[in-house]
Design a protein around this motif. Structure first.
Motif, PDB file in Angstrom:
ATOM      1  N   VAL A 116       0.854  -1.205   0.000  1.00 21.23           N
ATOM      2  CA  VAL A 116       0.000   0.000   0.000  1.00 21.23           C
ATOM      3  C   VAL A 116       0.887   1.251   0.000  1.00 21.23           C
ATOM      4  CG1 VAL A 116      -1.692   1.329   1.333  1.00 21.23           C
ATOM      5  CG2 VAL A 116      -1.967  -1.142   1.100  1.00 21.23           C
ATOM      6  N   LEU A 117       1.972   1.205   0.774  1.00 18.91           N
ATOM      7  CA  LEU A 117       2.898   2.339   0.835  1.00 18.91           C
ATOM      8  C   LEU A 117       3.492   2.609  -0.550  1.00 18.91           C
ATOM      9  CD1 LEU A 117       4.597   4.437   2.393  1.00 18.91           C
ATOM     10  CD2 LEU A 117       6.285   2.643   2.811  1.00 18.91           C
ATOM     11  N   VAL A 118       4.001   1.532  -1.185  1.00 18.99           N
ATOM     12  CA  VAL A 118       4.636   1.685  -2.493  1.00 18.99           C
ATOM     13  C   VAL A 118       3.621   2.225  -3.509  1.00 18.99           C
ATOM     14  CG1 VAL A 118       5.690   0.403  -4.412  1.00 18.99           C
ATOM     15  CG2 VAL A 118       6.388  -0.074  -2.049  1.00 18.99           C
ATOM     16  N   GLN A 119       2.415   1.657  -3.507  1.00 21.39           N
ATOM     17  CA  GLN A 119       1.381   2.084  -4.449  1.00 21.39           C
ATOM     18  C   GLN A 119       1.001   3.554  -4.224  1.00 21.39           C
ATOM     19  OE1 GLN A 119       0.193   0.433  -7.145  1.00 21.39           O
ATOM     20  NE2 GLN A 119      -0.819   2.378  -7.582  1.00 21.39           N
ATOM     21  N   SER A 120       0.877   3.951  -2.971  1.00 24.14           N
ATOM     22  CA  SER A 120       0.474   5.331  -2.682  1.00 24.14           C
ATOM     23  C   SER A 120       1.575   6.303  -3.110  1.00 24.14           C
ATOM     24  CB  SER A 120       0.124   5.498  -1.205  1.00 24.14           C
ATOM     25  OG  SER A 120       1.277   5.312  -0.408  1.00 24.14           O
ATOM     26  N   GLN A 121       2.833   5.885  -2.921  1.00 25.72           N
ATOM     27  CA  GLN A 121       3.954   6.756  -3.342  1.00 25.72           C
ATOM     28  C   GLN A 121       3.961   6.929  -4.859  1.00 25.72           C
ATOM     29  OE1 GLN A 121       7.183   4.654  -1.458  1.00 25.72           O
ATOM     30  NE2 GLN A 121       7.187   6.018   0.332  1.00 25.72           N
ATOM     31  N   ARG A 122       3.664   5.817  -5.568  1.00 24.92           N
ATOM     32  CA  ARG A 122       3.585   5.881  -7.039  1.00 24.92           C
ATOM     33  C   ARG A 122       2.506   6.850  -7.486  1.00 24.92           C
ATOM     34  NH1 ARG A 122       3.120  -0.125  -8.194  1.00 24.92           N
ATOM     35  NH2 ARG A 122       5.255  -0.743  -7.843  1.00 24.92           N
ATOM     36  N   MET A 123       1.359   6.763  -6.832  1.00 22.57           N
ATOM     37  CA  MET A 123       0.215   7.603  -7.217  1.00 22.57           C
ATOM     38  C   MET A 123       0.512   9.083  -6.960  1.00 22.57           C
ATOM     39  SD  MET A 123      -2.631   5.038  -5.618  1.00 22.57           S
ATOM     40  CE  MET A 123      -4.101   6.039  -5.773  1.00 22.57           C
ATOM     41  N   VAL A 124       1.173   9.342  -5.831  1.00 25.72           N
ATOM     42  CA  VAL A 124       1.511  10.730  -5.464  1.00 25.72           C
ATOM     43  C   VAL A 124       2.512  11.302  -6.480  1.00 25.72           C
ATOM     44  CG1 VAL A 124       2.771  12.083  -3.732  1.00 25.72           C
ATOM     45  CG2 VAL A 124       0.947  10.533  -3.016  1.00 25.72           C
ATOM     46  N   ALA A 125       3.518  10.467  -6.829  1.00 26.04           N
ATOM     47  CA  ALA A 125       4.543  10.920  -7.780  1.00 26.04           C
ATOM     48  C   ALA A 125       3.915  11.178  -9.165  1.00 26.04           C
ATOM     49  CB  ALA A 125       5.661   9.882  -7.883  1.00 26.04           C
ATOM     50  N   ALA A 126       3.057  10.239  -9.620  1.00 26.97           N
ATOM     51  CA  ALA A 126       2.444  10.362 -10.954  1.00 26.97           C
ATOM     52  C   ALA A 126       1.570  11.605 -11.048  1.00 26.97           C
ATOM     53  CB  ALA A 126       1.629   9.104 -11.265  1.00 26.97           C
ATOM     54  N   ALA A 127       0.902  11.934  -9.949  1.00 32.35           N
ATOM     55  CA  ALA A 127      -0.022  13.083  -9.973  1.00 32.35           C
ATOM     56  C   ALA A 127       0.704  14.393  -9.685  1.00 32.35           C
ATOM     57  CB  ALA A 127      -1.141  12.862  -8.959  1.00 32.35           C
ATOM     58  N   GLY A 128       1.962  14.276  -9.218  1.00 35.38           N
ATOM     59  CA  GLY A 128       2.739  15.475  -8.914  1.00 35.38           C
ATOM     60  C   GLY A 128       2.174  16.275  -7.746  1.00 35.38           C
TER      61      GLY A 128
ATOM     62  N   GLY B 222       1.722  16.679  -3.299  1.00 34.73           N
ATOM     63  CA  GLY B 222       2.607  16.536  -2.136  1.00 34.73           C
ATOM     64  C   GLY B 222       2.290  15.309  -1.289  1.00 34.73           C
ATOM     65  N   ARG B 223       1.007  15.050  -1.112  1.00 34.88           N
ATOM     66  CA  ARG B 223       0.614  13.979  -0.180  1.00 34.88           C
ATOM     67  C   ARG B 223      -0.533  13.154  -0.772  1.00 34.88           C
ATOM     68  NH1 ARG B 223      -1.627  17.305   4.712  1.00 34.88           N
ATOM     69  NH2 ARG B 223      -2.941  17.881   2.967  1.00 34.88           N
ATOM     70  N   PHE B 224      -0.717  11.956  -0.242  1.00 30.22           N
ATOM     71  CA  PHE B 224      -1.782  11.072  -0.714  1.00 30.22           C
ATOM     72  C   PHE B 224      -3.142  11.776  -0.625  1.00 30.22           C
ATOM     73  CE2 PHE B 224      -5.083   7.846  -0.136  1.00 30.22           C
ATOM     74  CZ  PHE B 224      -4.813   7.006  -1.197  1.00 30.22           C
ATOM     75  N   GLN B 225      -3.350  12.488   0.480  1.00 28.65           N
ATOM     76  CA  GLN B 225      -4.670  13.102   0.686  1.00 28.65           C
ATOM     77  C   GLN B 225      -4.911  14.285  -0.261  1.00 28.65           C
ATOM     78  OE1 GLN B 225      -2.304  12.409   2.916  1.00 28.65           O
ATOM     79  NE2 GLN B 225      -2.485  13.632   4.775  1.00 28.65           N
ATOM     80  N   ASP B 226      -3.875  14.667  -1.057  1.00 28.83           N
ATOM     81  CA  ASP B 226      -4.075  15.717  -2.066  1.00 28.83           C
ATOM     82  C   ASP B 226      -4.496  15.125  -3.419  1.00 28.83           C
ATOM     83  OD1 ASP B 226      -3.297  17.596  -0.191  1.00 28.83           O
ATOM     84  OD2 ASP B 226      -1.176  17.403  -0.730  1.00 28.83           O
ATOM     85  N   LEU B 227      -4.488  13.795  -3.528  1.00 35.00           N
ATOM     86  CA  LEU B 227      -4.926  13.148  -4.773  1.00 35.00           C
ATOM     87  C   LEU B 227      -6.426  13.352  -4.961  1.00 35.00           C
ATOM     88  CD1 LEU B 227      -3.107   9.696  -4.411  1.00 35.00           C
ATOM     89  CD2 LEU B 227      -2.665  11.389  -6.204  1.00 35.00           C
ATOM     90  N   PRO B 228      -6.921  13.251  -6.208  1.00 29.27           N
ATOM     91  CA  PRO B 228      -8.372  13.297  -6.409  1.00 29.27           C
ATOM     92  C   PRO B 228      -9.048  12.192  -5.585  1.00 29.27           C
ATOM     93  CG  PRO B 228      -7.208  13.301  -8.524  1.00 29.27           C
ATOM     94  CD  PRO B 228      -6.173  13.076  -7.469  1.00 29.27           C
TER      95      PRO B 228
END
Ligand code: KG4
Ligand code: ZN
Length: 351
Positions: A222-234, A236-242
């Motif tokens: 889950v950590l790795v996946q969340s980091q990927r999603m944060v990086a791809a979306a550019g 700062g944090r997971f909770q800033d994703l759509p």
């Protein structure tokens, strides 16, 4: 017989009155609970010292409350039960100390109860109580176990987690997603709007051929996946994703945990040949787990039982109930030895 039960093993102070009559299943007269979650949230987890101090503040007012709402006085209490372990030592000592002081002052015996036995027997407080024997899936914040239960005190461990508990997997994943402590219920709520198949997360030990669990690897995935999603979306944090993306990861995480719990429960039913499943502990409140277990058990003709939703997480009712059932079964007697001790580590199968 009237049992006053006190739970103080972690971050909930619970007090309850249970009445038992001869051969009948003991019944809940009243219960009251104070959750410390708000207090610990600022720290992202339970602070043991704060927990103990809060139990001290809450336990006697809660006892007065259950006596008043149950229409009984302290003199009516026949046995004072308390959680002896497992749990936080300082927190356990508060409940044990108060219970033994009450017992000594009233001249009534006391009984130390195993917290997990409380969870295990809590479905007997529901409108649809189980009958022995059954397979129990015990899923709390600290434990994940499958057990064969043949009667009160007759518990055979079939399998358990070798690392994190299911509740921990929920809570640690939720923390990575920026959700407040304890994140299990919040992750479940976020997952409602998500696609459980959005991300392929591991189902550790699902095909191990035994009934053990492992959830530590899932948290890392889950950590790795969340980091990927944060990086791809550019961002700062997971909770800033759509929000839909956040919901998808929450749903995928929940799906992984639920599938493992489901498959292992079915394997335990097959292994024992039993046709009854009892689910207990905080994670038993999870609606996806309930939906999927219900569907699978219906397909297999297996009866499944849960505690009432509000009695899934820690409470005093399950402690009073476990004490009443132990006393009724003749398995144990309450004691007038008030020199109590607590057992912060205490495996259930050592009972
Ligand atoms: O049994 P419990 O109150 O405490 C222990 O004895 O450990 O269980 C608490 C655990 C926490 O990890 C919490 O996040 C989880 O149960 N929990 C849930 C839900 N409600 C509580 N996990 C998933 N979905 C829920 N609805
Ligand atoms: Zn618990």
């Amino acid at each position: 017989m009237l049992v006053l039960g006190i739970e103080s093993s972690c971050d909930e102070t619970g007090v309850a009155l249970v009445q038992s009559h001869d051969e009948m299943l003991p019944a809940l007269l009243s219960h009251a609970l104070h959750s410390q979650i708000d207090m610990h949230q600022a720290f992202g987890g339970v602070v043991p010292e704060l927990a103990s101090r809060d139990h001290i503040r809450r336990v006697l007012p809660l006892a007065r409350e259950v006596l008043a709402s149950g229409g009984r006085s302290l003199q009516d209490v026949d046995v004072v039960a308390f959680t002896r372990g497992p749990g936080l030592a300082g927190a356990l000592l508060v409940g044990a100390g108060v219970a033994c002081a009450l017992g000594a002052a009233l001249g009534r015996p006391v009984l130390g109860v195993h917290h997990l036995e409380g969870h295990l027997l809590s479905p007997f407080l529901s409108a649809d109580p189980p009958e022995f024997p059954f397979v129990a899936l015990l899923v709390s914040g600290g434990h994940t176990q499958l057990m064969r239960v043949d009667g009160v005190g007759r518990y055979e461990l079939l399998g358990e987690t070798i690392d994190d508990a299911a509740g921990e997997a929920f809570d640690k994943s939720a923390k990575l997603m920026g959700l407040a402590y304890p994140g299990g219920p919040l992750l479940a709520r976020l997952a409602q709007a998500g696609d459980p198949k959005a991300y392929a997360l591991p189902r550790p030990l699902m095909h191990s051929g035994n009934l053990d669990f492992s959830f530590a690897g899932l948290k890392t995935a889950v950590l790795v996946q969340s980091q990927r999603m944060v990086a791809a979306a550019g961002v700062g944090r997971f909770q800033d994703l759509p929000l839909p993306q956040q919901a998808d990861l929450a749903a995928s995480t929940q799906a992984a945990i639920v599938e493992v719990l489901l498959k292992k429960s079915v394997a335990a039913l097959k292994q024992t040949g039993l046709m009854r499943l009892v689910v207990a502990g905080g994670v038993g409140a999870n609606q996806q787990l309930r939906l999927q277990l219900n569907a699978e058990c219906e397909r297999r003709g297996v009866r499944v039982h849960y505690p009432e939703l509000h009695l899934c997480t820690d409470n005093g009712a399950m402690i009073a109930m476990a004490a009443a059932m132990r006393l009724q079964s003749g398995l144990q007697e309450a004691t007038r030895d008030y020199a109590f001790d607590v057992k912060p580590r205490w495996p259930l199968h050592a009972l």
